[in-house]
Structures are given as C-alpha cells and as structure tokens.
Design an enzyme around this catalytic site. Structure first.
Site, mmCIF file in Angstrom:
data_model
loop_
_atom_site.group_PDB
_atom_site.id
_atom_site.type_symbol
_atom_site.label_atom_id
_atom_site.label_comp_id
_atom_site.label_asym_id
_atom_site.label_seq_id
_atom_site.Cartn_x
_atom_site.Cartn_y
_atom_site.Cartn_z
ATOM 1 N N SER A 135 -27.845 4.501 11.925
ATOM 2 C CA SER A 135 -27.101 5.249 10.895
ATOM 3 C C SER A 135 -25.634 5.307 11.299
ATOM 4 C CB SER A 135 -27.661 6.670 10.812
ATOM 5 O OG SER A 135 -26.776 7.527 10.114
ATOM 6 N N TYR A 183 -30.003 14.545 15.154
ATOM 7 C CA TYR A 183 -30.210 13.365 14.305
ATOM 8 C C TYR A 183 -29.249 12.249 14.733
ATOM 9 C CZ TYR A 183 -30.407 10.170 10.392
ATOM 10 O OH TYR A 183 -30.528 9.021 9.643
HETATM 11 P P1 NDP Z 1 -37.117 8.582 3.005
HETATM 12 O O1 NDP Z 1 -37.371 10.019 3.339
HETATM 13 O O2 NDP Z 1 -37.048 8.210 1.575
HETATM 14 O O3 NDP Z 1 -38.189 7.655 3.738
HETATM 15 C C1 NDP Z 1 -38.589 7.909 5.051
HETATM 16 C C2 NDP Z 1 -39.823 7.104 5.381
HETATM 17 O O4 NDP Z 1 -40.179 7.358 6.745
HETATM 18 C C3 NDP Z 1 -41.017 7.488 4.526
HETATM 19 O O5 NDP Z 1 -41.695 6.325 4.106
HETATM 20 C C4 NDP Z 1 -41.891 8.293 5.473
HETATM 21 O O6 NDP Z 1 -43.269 8.076 5.181
HETATM 22 C C5 NDP Z 1 -41.553 7.636 6.821
HETATM 23 N N1 NDP Z 1 -41.868 8.548 7.912
HETATM 24 C C6 NDP Z 1 -41.221 9.669 8.292
HETATM 25 N N2 NDP Z 1 -41.864 10.269 9.302
HETATM 26 C C7 NDP Z 1 -42.953 9.498 9.564
HETATM 27 C C8 NDP Z 1 -44.035 9.595 10.484
HETATM 28 N N3 NDP Z 1 -44.135 10.607 11.357
HETATM 29 N N4 NDP Z 1 -44.992 8.622 10.464
HETATM 30 C C9 NDP Z 1 -44.909 7.602 9.597
HETATM 31 N N5 NDP Z 1 -43.918 7.451 8.707
HETATM 32 C C10 NDP Z 1 -42.953 8.397 8.688
HETATM 33 O O7 NDP Z 1 -35.747 8.236 3.751
HETATM 34 P P2 NDP Z 1 -34.912 6.856 3.878
HETATM 35 O O8 NDP Z 1 -35.565 5.751 3.167
HETATM 36 O O9 NDP Z 1 -33.514 7.183 3.550
HETATM 37 O O10 NDP Z 1 -34.982 6.656 5.456
HETATM 38 C C11 NDP Z 1 -35.392 5.451 6.075
HETATM 39 C C12 NDP Z 1 -34.616 5.280 7.368
HETATM 40 O O11 NDP Z 1 -33.242 5.087 7.066
HETATM 41 C C13 NDP Z 1 -34.681 6.487 8.314
HETATM 42 O O12 NDP Z 1 -34.836 6.026 9.633
HETATM 43 C C14 NDP Z 1 -33.320 7.151 8.122
HETATM 44 O O13 NDP Z 1 -32.926 7.886 9.252
HETATM 45 C C15 NDP Z 1 -32.459 5.933 7.891
HETATM 46 N N6 NDP Z 1 -31.186 6.185 7.227
HETATM 47 C C16 NDP Z 1 -31.142 6.794 5.994
HETATM 48 C C17 NDP Z 1 -29.919 7.019 5.388
HETATM 49 C C18 NDP Z 1 -29.797 7.726 4.087
HETATM 50 O O14 NDP Z 1 -28.679 8.169 3.746
HETATM 51 N N7 NDP Z 1 -30.860 7.844 3.281
HETATM 52 C C19 NDP Z 1 -28.671 6.559 6.013
HETATM 53 C C20 NDP Z 1 -28.837 5.961 7.319
HETATM 54 C C21 NDP Z 1 -30.055 5.763 7.876
HETATM 55 P P3 NDP Z 1 -44.389 9.225 5.106
HETATM 56 O O15 NDP Z 1 -43.686 10.522 4.817
HETATM 57 O O16 NDP Z 1 -45.303 8.774 4.013
HETATM 58 O O17 NDP Z 1 -45.026 9.182 6.434
HETATM 59 C C1 8X3 Z 2 -27.998 9.317 7.227
HETATM 60 C C2 8X3 Z 2 -26.566 9.133 6.904
HETATM 61 O O1 8X3 Z 2 -24.344 10.278 6.688
HETATM 62 O O2 8X3 Z 2 -26.328 11.538 6.036
HETATM 63 O O3 8X3 Z 2 -28.314 8.626 8.367
HETATM 64 O O4 8X3 Z 2 -25.892 11.108 8.380
HETATM 65 S S1 8X3 Z 2 -25.760 10.602 7.008
#
Ligand code: NDP
Ligand code: 8X3
Length: 249
Positions: free
Chosen positions: A136, A149
């Site tokens: 991120s 985080y």
């Molecule tokens: P979402 O919340 O939409 O998706 C998160 C996914 O992670 C879900 O499919 C969830 O599945 C899975 N997950 C979380 N905890 C667990 C667990 N214990 N076991 C298995 N699966 C798990 O968020 P995003 O798509 O945005 O996030 C995806 C990645 O991108 C993350 O690593 C996040 O930190 C990163 N990211 C996101 C950003 C944003 O602004 N959205 C920016 C930068 C990075 P389920 O709950 O079904 O288990």
């Molecule tokens: C998530 C992006 O900017 O919300 O990883 O931290 S931010």
C-alpha cells in the site's frame, strides 16, 4: 498451456476483480477467502474449469494446510501467487487504538502472507513462477491512524524486495503493488461495517477501482519473462501528499 493463479482475498474488492481479470485473459484461478457463498457465486459465474475455490481463514495455518493438501492434482501446479487478502482495522491514533485490532492486522497482513508464501515457494521456484504482494502507499507515507496498518504494509514491501534477493537466479518474479485509495469494502471493514463512512470517504474523490488494480496485476504478470517490476505505486489523480505537522507550545 494454461497458467494457474492462486489469489487470496477473492471474495471482494481487488481480489474478486483479479479473478475476473485473469480468467478473462485465459488463466485458471484458485480463488480463496472466508466467505464460501461468494466464492461459490464466483465459480458459478466463471465456470468450474476456470475457477477452483478454497474457503479458509488465511490466518489459520492448519486450515491453509488442509485446503492445500486437498487441492486436486490438476490444480496443484501454481504459476502465480497473489497475496491480496488483508485489512485495516480502525483509524484511531496509536494511543487510542485496539491491541486486538493490531494483532488481527499483523496476523492477516504479515504472518499469514509469510506462511502461505513459504508453503507455495518450492512449487513457484520449480515452475519459475511469480508472486504479487499487495502492499500500500501506507507502507511509504505515514498518516494519523495508519500506525500498525502502515507497518504491516511496509513489511510486505520489504519482504517482497527480500524475496527478490533470495530468489536471485531462480527466474521467479516478485512484485510489490502499492495502491492508494481504491473503492472496495476496505473502508467498510476498517470502520466496523459503516457504509456511511465508506461512502463519505470515496464521495467526489473519483478513487481507483478494483478493476484498475486487477488490470495492473495482469499487466505485471504477463510482461516478458525477463522483466520484473519490483515496486509499483499507484494513486488516483485526486489523491496526493500532505506536509509534516508541527506541534507548538
Ligand atoms: P476488501 O475488504 O474488499 O477485500 C479484502 C479481502 O481479503 C476479502 O476477500 C476478504 O475475504 C479477504 N480477507 C481478509 N481477512 C481474511 C482472512 N483472515 N482470511 C481470508 N481472507 C481474508 O478490500 P480490498 O480489496 O481493498 O483489499 C485487498 C488488499 O488490498 C488488502 O491487502 C488491502 O490492504 C490492500 N489495499 C487496499 C487499498 C484500498 O484502498 N482499498 C489500497 C492499498 C492496498 P473474506 O472476508 O471473505 O475472508
Ligand atoms: C489503503 C490505502 O491510503 O487508505 O492501503 O492507507 S490508504
């Protein structure tokens, strides 16, 4: 021969979009996450030949081992691991944050990612495969309430670079993808289920979409095999950096 990707966090957001993107490009995908109903819907839409599903908590190592041990033979040759499952919990400054939330973020974003990578690495080395890790912008740019985080994502970035070193000469590609604001369920999860908080954050900001990141991951994964993207940082045009803060008497 059709390549196979193993994508964690495929029930929502970036991971779900990545399944669609890679299947659309002719890949076979092992889609994982805890919400089995969403995985089943994904498989039903895209077909059982293209999508194999594994429902498990990525932080539960016994469950991960059992799921991997049960992979049918035709799904065992994994070419690409996308470590995408992850979350942020809470927006409070460190002195007011929940230690349980911190533990959950470390267990999911760091410990589980490391354990799954360790489990799949021998096969990835044998197949000269690839790893894409979801870090991120929070890895690089601190912000109030980002504390643990951001720390977990800094680990993911540095672990990715370390893997590159260790895998020197093995032909395995490793990339740290470092997005800024992407509209997914991320903020709803972070705020304990508040759709209002999520809508307020993204309103008028024209954030990146999960599809933007999925398309980037497919691009990274399909570059000529002699090319490795080490780190890739993306933001929506509407997001940039703020200055330092100074506390005065
Ligand atoms: P979402 O919340 O939409 O998706 C998160 C996914 O992670 C879900 O499919 C969830 O599945 C899975 N997950 C979380 N905890 C667990 C667990 N214990 N076991 C298995 N699966 C798990 O968020 P995003 O798509 O945005 O996030 C995806 C990645 O991108 C993350 O690593 C996040 O930190 C990163 N990211 C996101 C950003 C944003 O602004 N959205 C920016 C930068 C990075 P389920 O709950 O079904 O288990
Ligand atoms: C998530 C992006 O900017 O919300 O990883 O931290 S931010």
């Amino acid at each position: 021969m059709t390549a196979t990707a193993f994508i964690t966090g495929a029930t929502s957001g970036i991971g779900a979009a990545a399944v669609e993107e890679f299947v659309g490009a002719g890949w076979r995908v092992i889609a994982t996450g805890r919400r089995a109903d969403r995985l089943a819907a994904l498989q039903q839409r895209l077909g059982a030949d293209a999508v194999h599903t594994l429902a498990f908590d990525v932080a539960d190592e016994a469950a991960v081992d059992a799921a991997l041990a049960g992979l049918p033979t035709q799904w065992q040759d994994i070419d690409l691991l996308i470590n995408n499952a992850g979350l942020a919990l809470g927006t409070k400054p460190a002195q007011e944050a929940s230690l349980d939330d911190w533990r959950t973020m470390i267990a999911t974003n760091v410990t589980a990612l490391v354990a799954l990578t360790h489990r799949l690495l021998p096969g990835l080395v044998a197949r000269r495969g690839a790893i894409i890790n979801l870090s991120s912008v929070a890895a690089t740019y601190p912000y109030t309430g980002g504390n643990v985080y951001g720390g977990t994502k800094a680990f993911v970035e540095q672990f990715s670079l370390g893997l590159r070193s260790d895998l020197h000469g093995k032909g395995v590609r490793v990339t740290s993808i470092e997005p800024g604001m992407v509209e997914t369920e991320f903020t709803k999860v972070r705020t304990g289920g508040s759709q209002e908080a999520s809508d307020a954050l993204y309103k008028g900001a024209d954030p990146m979409t999960a599809e933007d990141i999925a398309a980037t991951m497919l691009w990274v994964a399909t570059l000529p095999p002699h090319l490795n993207i080490n780190r890739l940082e993306l933001m929506p045009v509407s997001q940039s950096f703020a200055g330092f803060q100074v506390a005065r008497d």
